[in-house]
Design an enzyme around this catalytic site. Structure first.
Site, PDB file in Angstrom:
ATOM      1  N   ASP A   8       1.394  -1.179   0.179  1.00  0.00           N
ATOM      2  CA  ASP A   8       0.088   0.166   0.159  1.00  0.00           C
ATOM      3  C   ASP A   8       0.986   1.493   0.052  1.00  0.00           C
ATOM      4  O   ASP A   8       1.856   1.852   0.386  1.00  0.00           O
ATOM      5  CB  ASP A   8      -0.928  -0.193   1.103  1.00  0.00           C
ATOM      6  CG  ASP A   8      -1.443   1.512   1.044  1.00  0.00           C
ATOM      7  OD1 ASP A   8      -1.219   2.378   0.419  1.00  0.00           O
ATOM      8  OD2 ASP A   8      -2.470   1.927   2.904  1.00  0.00           O
ATOM      9  N   LYS A  70       2.784  11.536  -4.281  1.00  0.00           N
ATOM     10  CA  LYS A  70       1.688  10.592  -4.234  1.00  0.00           C
ATOM     11  C   LYS A  70       0.898  11.175  -5.403  1.00  0.00           C
ATOM     12  O   LYS A  70       0.273  10.781  -6.193  1.00  0.00           O
ATOM     13  CB  LYS A  70       0.842   9.856  -3.906  1.00  0.00           C
ATOM     14  CG  LYS A  70      -0.210   9.213  -4.182  1.00  0.00           C
ATOM     15  CD  LYS A  70      -0.461   7.749  -2.926  1.00  0.00           C
ATOM     16  CE  LYS A  70      -1.709   6.489  -3.442  1.00  0.00           C
ATOM     17  NZ  LYS A  70      -2.139   5.762  -2.498  1.00  0.00           N
ATOM     18  N   GLU A 149      -7.014   1.147  -4.310  1.00  0.00           N
ATOM     19  CA  GLU A 149      -6.675   0.436  -2.874  1.00  0.00           C
ATOM     20  C   GLU A 149      -8.885  -0.517  -2.506  1.00  0.00           C
ATOM     21  O   GLU A 149      -8.300  -1.365  -1.188  1.00  0.00           O
ATOM     22  CB  GLU A 149      -6.653   1.860  -2.681  1.00  0.00           C
ATOM     23  CG  GLU A 149      -5.522   1.885  -2.628  1.00  0.00           C
ATOM     24  CD  GLU A 149      -4.998   3.659  -2.828  1.00  0.00           C
ATOM     25  OE1 GLU A 149      -5.592   4.382  -2.424  1.00  0.00           O
ATOM     26  OE2 GLU A 149      -3.725   3.771  -2.882  1.00  0.00           O
ATOM     27  N   ASP A 171     -12.055   5.997   2.649  1.00  0.00           N
ATOM     28  CA  ASP A 171     -11.047   6.198   3.600  1.00  0.00           C
ATOM     29  C   ASP A 171     -10.680   7.340   3.390  1.00  0.00           C
ATOM     30  O   ASP A 171     -10.933   8.252   2.719  1.00  0.00           O
ATOM     31  CB  ASP A 171     -10.845   5.804   2.001  1.00  0.00           C
ATOM     32  CG  ASP A 171      -8.668   5.478   2.035  1.00  0.00           C
ATOM     33  OD1 ASP A 171      -8.552   5.490   2.919  1.00  0.00           O
ATOM     34  OD2 ASP A 171      -7.874   4.814   1.334  1.00  0.00           O
TER      35      ASP A 171
HETATM   36  P1  ADP Z   1      -2.319   7.251   4.029  1.00  0.00           P
HETATM   37  O1  ADP Z   1      -3.349   8.683   3.930  1.00  0.00           O
HETATM   38  O2  ADP Z   1      -1.526   7.431   3.460  1.00  0.00           O
HETATM   39  O3  ADP Z   1      -2.805   5.890   3.106  1.00  0.00           O
HETATM   40  P2  ADP Z   1      -3.012   6.024   6.192  1.00  0.00           P
HETATM   41  O4  ADP Z   1      -4.433   4.997   5.605  1.00  0.00           O
HETATM   42  O5  ADP Z   1      -2.115   5.400   7.130  1.00  0.00           O
HETATM   43  O6  ADP Z   1      -2.558   7.073   4.769  1.00  0.00           O
HETATM   44  O7  ADP Z   1      -4.094   7.394   7.568  1.00  0.00           O
HETATM   45  C1  ADP Z   1      -2.464   8.012   8.150  1.00  0.00           C
HETATM   46  C2  ADP Z   1      -3.285   8.987   9.097  1.00  0.00           C
HETATM   47  O8  ADP Z   1      -3.793   8.314   9.906  1.00  0.00           O
HETATM   48  C3  ADP Z   1      -2.606  10.219   9.450  1.00  0.00           C
HETATM   49  O9  ADP Z   1      -3.158  11.381   9.321  1.00  0.00           O
HETATM   50  C4  ADP Z   1      -2.498   9.822  11.206  1.00  0.00           C
HETATM   51  O10 ADP Z   1      -2.771  10.766  11.834  1.00  0.00           O
HETATM   52  C5  ADP Z   1      -3.897   9.378  11.149  1.00  0.00           C
HETATM   53  N1  ADP Z   1      -4.409   8.217  12.368  1.00  0.00           N
HETATM   54  C6  ADP Z   1      -3.555   7.312  12.182  1.00  0.00           C
HETATM   55  N2  ADP Z   1      -4.035   6.204  13.962  1.00  0.00           N
HETATM   56  C7  ADP Z   1      -4.959   7.444  14.152  1.00  0.00           C
HETATM   57  C8  ADP Z   1      -5.053   6.708  15.503  1.00  0.00           C
HETATM   58  N3  ADP Z   1      -5.186   5.666  16.157  1.00  0.00           N
HETATM   59  N4  ADP Z   1      -6.129   7.709  15.710  1.00  0.00           N
HETATM   60  C9  ADP Z   1      -6.018   9.434  14.855  1.00  0.00           C
HETATM   61  N5  ADP Z   1      -6.263   9.290  13.716  1.00  0.00           N
HETATM   62  C10 ADP Z   1      -4.342   8.235  13.205  1.00  0.00           C
HETATM   63 MG    MG Z   2      -4.181   4.704   2.151  1.00  0.00          MG
END
Ligand code: ADP
Ligand code: MG
Length: 507
Positions: A8, A70, A149, A171
């Site tokens: 991912d 990205k 995704e 998402d």
């Molecule tokens: P991407 O957008 O790159 O796919 P992710 O799906 O991993 O990334 O999401 C990342 C985001 O999720 C970050 O902004 C992070 O702060 C937030 N995040 C991760 N864990 C938590 C949590 N427990 N509570 C709130 N926000 C979270």
């Molecule tokens: Mg993502």
């Protein structure tokens, strides 16, 4: 059989998973022991840093640090120039991230890894998909295929070929919000509609908290923490942590030291939810208008899946539950779901390609195919209306890989050339479709008017399109071409970047 990784490749965080000996996907930890790796790249003198170290050093070396690459994939006008003047294309920067993820996976697995499946947002067009494939190649990896995704997320949630229904994927990640409505039937994942906001994610929730803390410190005579440097980076890190804390407990504190003074700012979950209510509301508006445009009501949706780290926030779940009238499906870490699904697809594809049987007793989908998001066609001349017309060859929503044929006839006696124009779009009116490419094709001499030509377009699993034109009567091939996307790197660039990368150390 060599293991194939599911990757991912996220805007803010990336994750890697693999299907283990027990036939279940598992996320592989990186060298820092983390389940997810920040998609941050830092260029220092002779090495390239990726992940948490890069993210932490970013504040002191802002000119050498890249985030959110990205967003720029497939954009021919974007490049990053570091403080030494070296220029990098988005494909190269993504390649550094992929290389680091693969290196860490090799470390965790104790074996070499070549084959990967990389995920892309459903809205990624061909140029962005091709850019992602180029990134994998530059990283020295072999991309078995790409997968959407939301499809990967649905696979992770166990929606397999026995499933027949409609699935909504919400998402909310670090920097983007995507919502996708899919029909699942017989292992095919058909994107009915997708929308989102490319500039709305956890990052914006952090910003609200940062503003609040900064205001508080300011009221007590402290300095402005938005200094564009170390203070701000420190503030961001602490606010993100506080945000995560508020997911679990109703109260959190942020400690900041600036100008020799210490400040403690208390914040409750209720306050945080109030600060960010308008952000959450933006996701609601997009979600509701998507459903409305698709003509689907909540009772027409069989599965609601939450994906992305930000959906861990209780307010997101509560909102989705309130809107839909039922709890969303849980059970998988939302920031790992996409990688899990990618691992399942990788395992399957690798098994298929090696001609092997699926391992006995394994659960999960037997076949997964994405569908084309846009129709591809060819411009022709309609003799009855005496007007140009767009003829669709590969209709949208064809499951890929696929091959479609259409027949055309020559317009003139002894016609020597066909100006072959490939289009994207459904409308018969050429003015309402996008012209992707124009290639002159030389025709054999002496063809009578009305000679039949067969156009075969094949669309492979990566979204790459091959076209073959044959003379129908003799079945002789007259021309072959690949849909060329000027937005992408040249073959020679990919090769050059790939060998440059092999000489570099990625840490
Ligand atoms: P991407 O957008 O790159 O796919 P992710 O799906 O991993 O990334 O999401 C990342 C985001 O999720 C970050 O902004 C992070 O702060 C937030 N995040 C991760 N864990 C938590 C949590 N427990 N509570 C709130 N926000 C979270
Ligand atoms: Mg993502």
């Amino acid at each position: 059989m060599a293991q194939a990784l599911g990757i991912d490749l996220g805007t803010t965080f990336s994750a890697v998973a693999v299907v283990g000996a027990d036939d279940r996907p598992a996320v592989l930890r990186n060298r820092e022991g983390e389940n997810i790796t920040p998609s941050v790249v830092l260029f220092s003198d002779d090495q390239v840093l990726v992940g948490s170290t890069a993210a932490r050093t970013a504040a002191t070396m802002p000119d050498d640090c890249v985030r959110f690459v990205k967003r720029f994939m497939g954009d021919p006008h974007w490049s990053f120039v570091d403080s030494r003047g070296t220029e990098y294309r988005p494909e190269e920067i993504s390649a550094f991230i992929l290389r680091r993820l693969a290196d860490d996976a090799e470390l965790a697995l104790g074996t070499r890894v070549d084959d990967v499946v990389v995920t892309v947002p459903a809205y990624f067009d061909d140029a962005r998909r091709k850019a992602t494939l180029d990134a994998a190649e530059i990283a020295g990896l072999h991309a078995l295929r790409l997968v959407n995704e939301p499809t990967a997320a649905a696979v992770a949630y166990g929606l397999d070929e026995t499933e027949h229904g409609t699935c909504l994927v919400y998402d909310l990640g670090g920097g983007t919000f995507d919502v996708t409505l899919m029909r699942i039937a017989g292992g095919e994942f058909d994107v009915l509609a997708t929308d989102g906001d490319r500039n709305l994610g956890g990052f914006d929730f952090d910003n609200e908290l940062m503003l609040r803390v900064n205001a508080f410190v300011g009221e007590r005579g402290g300095p402005d923490l938005f200094d564009g440097g170390v203070l701000e980076a420190d503030l961001r890190e602490k606010c993100e942590l506080a945000k995560r804390t508020l997911t679990n407990v109703p109260r959190a504190s942020v400690f900041v030291s600036a100008d020799g003074a210490n400040h403690q700012v208390q914040i409750t979950r209720a306050e945080f939810e109030e600060l960010t209510a308008s952000l959450l509301d933006r996701t609601r508006t997009i979600l509701e208008s998507l459903l409305e445009a698709a003509g689907v009501g909540w009772d027409g949706i069989d599965h609601i899946l939450l994906v992305g780290g930000s959906t861990r926030m209780p307010m997101v779940r509560a909102m989705v539950e309130r809107l839909s009238g039922r709890p969303p499906e849980i059970g998988i870490n939302p920031d790992e779901a996409v990688a899990y699904g990618a691992a399942v697809v990788a395992d399957l594809t690798a098994a298929e390609r090696s001609g092997g049987e699926r391992r006995a007793g394994s659960a999960g989908p037997v076949s997964i195919s994405d569908v084309t998001s846009q129709s591809l066609g060819v411009l022709a001349y309609d003799e009855t209306t005496r007007r140009p017309v767009n003829v669709v060859v590969v209709p949208k929503n064809s499951s890929i890989p696929c091959q479609h044929e259409e027949r055309f006839v020559t317009l003139q006696e002894n016609q020597t050339e066909w100006l072959f124009e490939i289009t994207e779009g459904d409308d018969p009116d050429p003015d309402y479709v996008v012209k992707l490419q124009e290639t002159p094709i030389a025709l054999p001499r002496g063809l009578p008017r009305g000679s039949e030509m067969k156009v075969t377009m094949s669309y492979d699993v990566d979204g790459v399109v091959h076209v073959v034109v044959t003379e129908a009567k003799t079945d002789r091939s007259i021309g072959e071409l690949e849909l060329d996307r000027p937005l992408n790197l040249e073959r020679s660039d990919v090769d050059r970047m790939r060998s440059a990368m092999a000489r570099l150390e990625v840490r």
